[in-house]
Design an enzyme around this catalytic site. Structure first.
Site, PDB file in Angstrom:
ATOM      1  N   GLN A 100       0.842  -1.200   0.000  1.00 46.07           N
ATOM      2  CA  GLN A 100       0.000   0.000   0.000  1.00 46.07           C
ATOM      3  C   GLN A 100       0.876   1.249   0.000  1.00 46.07           C
ATOM      4  O   GLN A 100       1.511   1.561   1.004  1.00 46.07           O
ATOM      5  CB  GLN A 100      -0.881  -0.048   1.241  1.00 46.07           C
ATOM      6  N   SER A 138       1.258   6.406   2.582  1.00 43.50           N
ATOM      7  CA  SER A 138       1.962   7.377   3.439  1.00 43.50           C
ATOM      8  C   SER A 138       3.180   7.968   2.744  1.00 43.50           C
ATOM      9  O   SER A 138       3.881   7.286   2.004  1.00 43.50           O
ATOM     10  CB  SER A 138       2.438   6.707   4.723  1.00 43.50           C
ATOM     11  N   SER A 163       4.815  -1.431   4.133  1.00 45.72           N
ATOM     12  CA  SER A 163       4.949  -2.821   4.566  1.00 45.72           C
ATOM     13  C   SER A 163       4.968  -3.735   3.356  1.00 45.72           C
ATOM     14  O   SER A 163       4.180  -3.570   2.418  1.00 45.72           O
ATOM     15  CB  SER A 163       3.765  -3.225   5.457  1.00 45.72           C
ATOM     16  N   GLU A 204      -9.241  -1.375   5.978  1.00 44.73           N
ATOM     17  CA  GLU A 204      -7.967  -1.605   6.653  1.00 44.73           C
ATOM     18  C   GLU A 204      -8.168  -1.717   8.155  1.00 44.73           C
ATOM     19  O   GLU A 204      -7.606  -2.590   8.817  1.00 44.73           O
ATOM     20  CB  GLU A 204      -7.007  -0.447   6.347  1.00 44.73           C
ATOM     21  N   GLU A 224      -4.727   8.587  17.946  1.00 43.56           N
ATOM     22  CA  GLU A 224      -5.295   9.940  18.071  1.00 43.56           C
ATOM     23  C   GLU A 224      -6.290  10.212  16.929  1.00 43.56           C
ATOM     24  O   GLU A 224      -7.384  10.729  17.143  1.00 43.56           O
ATOM     25  CB  GLU A 224      -4.183  11.009  18.033  1.00 43.56           C
TER      26      GLU A 224
HETATM   27  C1  LIG Z   1       4.328  -0.900  11.373  1.00 41.46           C
HETATM   28  C2  LIG Z   1       3.801   0.118  10.402  1.00 41.46           C
HETATM   29  C3  LIG Z   1       3.405  -0.272   9.138  1.00 41.46           C
HETATM   30  C4  LIG Z   1       2.916   0.663   8.233  1.00 41.46           C
HETATM   31  N1  LIG Z   1       2.584   0.232   6.971  1.00 41.46           N
HETATM   32  C5  LIG Z   1       2.169   1.127   6.046  1.00 41.46           C
HETATM   33  C6  LIG Z   1       1.915   0.717   4.699  1.00 41.46           C
HETATM   34  O1  LIG Z   1       2.048  -0.459   4.364  1.00 41.46           O
HETATM   35  N2  LIG Z   1       1.539   1.636   3.799  1.00 41.46           N
HETATM   36  C7  LIG Z   1       1.375   2.955   4.135  1.00 41.46           C
HETATM   37  O2  LIG Z   1       0.987   3.722   3.262  1.00 41.46           O
HETATM   38  N3  LIG Z   1       1.616   3.396   5.392  1.00 41.46           N
HETATM   39  C8  LIG Z   1       2.022   2.507   6.355  1.00 41.46           C
HETATM   40  N4  LIG Z   1       2.301   2.932   7.642  1.00 41.46           N
HETATM   41  C9  LIG Z   1       2.229   4.376   7.928  1.00 41.46           C
HETATM   42  C10 LIG Z   1       1.120   4.801   8.869  1.00 41.46           C
HETATM   43  O3  LIG Z   1      -0.133   4.735   8.256  1.00 41.46           O
HETATM   44  C11 LIG Z   1       1.467   6.246   9.312  1.00 41.46           C
HETATM   45  O4  LIG Z   1       2.669   6.179  10.058  1.00 41.46           O
HETATM   46  C12 LIG Z   1       0.373   6.872  10.146  1.00 41.46           C
HETATM   47  O5  LIG Z   1      -0.761   7.148   9.359  1.00 41.46           O
HETATM   48  C13 LIG Z   1       0.828   8.150  10.873  1.00 41.46           C
HETATM   49  O6  LIG Z   1       1.383   9.068   9.992  1.00 41.46           O
HETATM   50  P1  LIG Z   1       2.798   9.768  10.296  1.00 41.46           P
HETATM   51  O7  LIG Z   1       3.763   8.686  10.640  1.00 41.46           O
HETATM   52  O8  LIG Z   1       3.105  10.689   9.167  1.00 41.46           O
HETATM   53  O9  LIG Z   1       2.577  10.611  11.656  1.00 41.46           O
HETATM   54  P2  LIG Z   1       1.978  12.083  11.781  1.00 41.46           P
HETATM   55  O10 LIG Z   1       0.739  12.186  10.979  1.00 41.46           O
HETATM   56  O11 LIG Z   1       3.067  13.083  11.550  1.00 41.46           O
HETATM   57  O12 LIG Z   1       1.560  12.114  13.320  1.00 41.46           O
HETATM   58  C14 LIG Z   1       2.484  12.335  14.388  1.00 41.46           C
HETATM   59  C15 LIG Z   1       1.664  12.366  15.701  1.00 41.46           C
HETATM   60  O13 LIG Z   1       0.735  13.461  15.684  1.00 41.46           O
HETATM   61  C16 LIG Z   1      -0.598  13.000  15.899  1.00 41.46           C
HETATM   62  N5  LIG Z   1      -1.560  13.780  15.096  1.00 41.46           N
HETATM   63  C17 LIG Z   1      -1.442  14.120  13.792  1.00 41.46           C
HETATM   64  N6  LIG Z   1      -2.553  14.809  13.374  1.00 41.46           N
HETATM   65  C18 LIG Z   1      -3.384  14.867  14.461  1.00 41.46           C
HETATM   66  C19 LIG Z   1      -4.695  15.405  14.669  1.00 41.46           C
HETATM   67  N7  LIG Z   1      -5.353  16.036  13.678  1.00 41.46           N
HETATM   68  N8  LIG Z   1      -5.246  15.269  15.910  1.00 41.46           N
HETATM   69  C20 LIG Z   1      -4.588  14.628  16.931  1.00 41.46           C
HETATM   70  N9  LIG Z   1      -3.344  14.092  16.772  1.00 41.46           N
HETATM   71  C21 LIG Z   1      -2.757  14.202  15.566  1.00 41.46           C
HETATM   72  C22 LIG Z   1      -0.564  11.559  15.414  1.00 41.46           C
HETATM   73  O14 LIG Z   1      -1.614  10.797  15.955  1.00 41.46           O
HETATM   74  C23 LIG Z   1       0.812  11.110  15.899  1.00 41.46           C
HETATM   75  O15 LIG Z   1       0.776  10.741  17.257  1.00 41.46           O
HETATM   76  C24 LIG Z   1       2.800   2.026   8.589  1.00 41.46           C
HETATM   77  C25 LIG Z   1       3.183   2.435   9.882  1.00 41.46           C
HETATM   78  C26 LIG Z   1       3.687   1.493  10.777  1.00 41.46           C
HETATM   79  C27 LIG Z   1       4.099   1.958  12.144  1.00 41.46           C
END
Ligand SMILES: Cc1cc2nc3c(=O)[nH]c(=O)nc-3n(C[C@H](O)[C@H](O)[C@H](O)COP(=O)(O)OP(=O)(O)OC[C@H]3O[C@@H](n4cnc5c(N)ncnc54)[C@H](O)[C@@H]3O)c2cc1C
Length: 400
Positions: free
Chosen positions: A119, A122, A154, A237, A370
């Site tokens: 997928q 991100s 992933s 998902e 969150e």
């Molecule tokens: C093990 C693992 C597998 C993954 N696999 C995939 C994959 O296969 N494909 C893919 O596309 N993605 C994948 N991801 C990515 C995952 O979907 C993102 O990491 C996730 O959506 C968070 O985005 P970010 O890391 O950019 O954090 P950010 O969006 O930068 O968030 C940082 C922090 O701020 C908080 N925050 C942000 N906005 C708000 C809001 N509006 N209100 C309150 N809190 C907020 C978040 O909750 C978090 O605690 C994977 C992640 C992990 C850990």
């Protein structure tokens, strides 16, 4: 009395078809892949899918009957853990938005596990705020030319196909200028680099897309409608991550309860109390998942799936933490830091240290806790939504 629409098999009809499949393809004497293909062709892969696409248009809740009969006969399964993104996210999206050609091309090898999916959603700077993504897709004749960077992908290292969202119109507001594609991971311009995790392994990746040509025939849904298509993927998902059907004590709580029973010398009244509370919480969550699956059987997954995924992440982290405490020094020992490139997340084949570290990602992957709380508060409880000042501004004018 049956409530089946005319022409779709009921429970007895499905049992009959399973017997016919087993008679024609004895699992003990049939090659694994040949059996899985035959099962798909018999409409017994996902019985609620349409005929010709692995199903029979039967009630979704009857899948359990088929699975149990085949398991009892020793039939091979398609290893859903290895192909979780394909089954949980790509398949329902292809089914809902794909053309007939796309459905015919993608669904069979997806279900048999011949083709693994990943997928590509991100990006650095577009995780929770996924709609702000910057990967560009520019139309060039019958193709789209895609350039950008994805992250945390992933299983990209095992994948043949990816579901991908990219920006096709930067002049529109962020949710409206996105289009959804299927990307061939073997195409020139796709580069997959491992990202090492807290567990030591690299189960996910960075993916760089440099001038990747995707035929327009691999677009899912209309140009500019990618956000709506992605909602189908994301709703599914959350249920796929948090809503698996498991027997009582079939999840992580079973592993900890087994340690508790086998090693009485490790117990204290405090740990006993905490284990009991988590056992009850796990049971509540397991039964709630059953309700969400019934809701799913009746239509599309609702926002309640977000609550389930939230509970799954919290419980996994609390239970794996309790296990480490219960095991004392043994719990702190971590088996193996060698960097591996696993095909699955193996919560049960590894030690307590692995479970503890891997569970940290549960509250991030598939939407952070969150964000899921926001979804539950807005769409289930009806509370006021977050202010969205950038909703109507062109994406290209947003600060980055
Ligand atoms: C093990 C693992 C597998 C993954 N696999 C995939 C994959 O296969 N494909 C893919 O596309 N993605 C994948 N991801 C990515 C995952 O979907 C993102 O990491 C996730 O959506 C968070 O985005 P970010 O890391 O950019 O954090 P950010 O969006 O930068 O968030 C940082 C922090 O701020 C908080 N925050 C942000 N906005 C708000 C809001 N509006 N209100 C309150 N809190 C907020 C978040 O909750 C978090 O605690 C994977 C992640 C992990 C850990």
């Amino acid at each position: 009395m049956t409530t089946e629409p005319a022409g779709t098999p009921d429970e007895e009809g499905l049992r009959h078809r399973v017997r016919a499949l087993l008679a024609a393809h004895d699992p003990a004497a049939t090659d694994r892949l040949a059996f899985l293909r035959a099962r798909f062709d018999a409409g017994l892969a996902w019985v609620h899918y349409p005929q010709g696409l692995g199903g029979l248009g039967a009630r979704r809740s009857l899948q359990g009957v088929v699975d149990a009969e085949l398991a009892a006969a020793g039939a091979p399964e398609n290893d859903p853990r290895r192909i979780g993104i394909g089954l949980g996210m790509a398949a329902p999206t292809v089914l809902t938005f794909g053309t007939d050609e796309q459905k015919a091309r993608f669904l069979r090898p997806l279900w048999t596990g011949e083709e693994v999916w990943c997928q590509l959603f991100s990006e650095p700077g577009a995780g929770s705020d996924l709609a702000s993504l910057g990967t560009r897709a520019v139309r060039d004749g019958d193709d789209w030319v895609v350039t950008g960077q994805k992250v945390w992908t992933s299983n990209a290292h095992n994948a043949r196909w990816a579901i991908l969202i990219a920006r096709t119109d930067p002049d529109l507001p962020k949710h409206r200028g996105i289009t959804y594609f299927v990307c061939d991971m073997t195409d020139p311009g796709v580069e997959v680099r491992p990202l090492r995790q807290i567990t030591g392994e690299a189960e996910f990746n960075e993916v760089f897309l440099t001038g990747v040509r995707i035929p327009d025939a691999h677009r899912l849904g209309a140009v500019g409608d990618g956000w709506r298509v992605a909602q189908t993927t994301l709703m599914n998902e959350r249920v796929a991550i948090g809503g698996a059907s498991i027997p009582r004590e079939g999840g992580m709580i079973g592993t900890v309860a087994a340690t508790w029973r086998e090693r009485p010398e490790l117990r204290t009244p405090d740990l006993h109390d905490r284990l009991l509370r988590l056992w009850v919480d796990s049971e509540v969550s397991r039964l709630t998942a059953e309700r969400v699956r019934q809701q799913l059987a009746a239509g599309a997954p609702g926002p309640e799936g977000s609550g389930l995924k939230l509970a799954f992440a919290r419980l996994n982290q609390q239970i794996s933490g309790l296990e480490v405490e219960l095991l004392g020094e043994d719990g702190l020992r971590y088996g193996d830091w060698t960097m591996t490139r696993p095909e699955t997340v193996d919560f049960f084949g590894r030690d307590a240290g692995y479970r503890y570290l891997r569970a940290k990602g549960n509250s991030i992957e598939g939407g952070t806790s969150e964000i899921l709380r926001n979804i539950v508060s807005e769409r289930v409880l009806g509370l006021p939504s977050e202010p969205r000042t950038d909703k109507d501004a062109a994406w290209k004018d947003l600060p980055r």
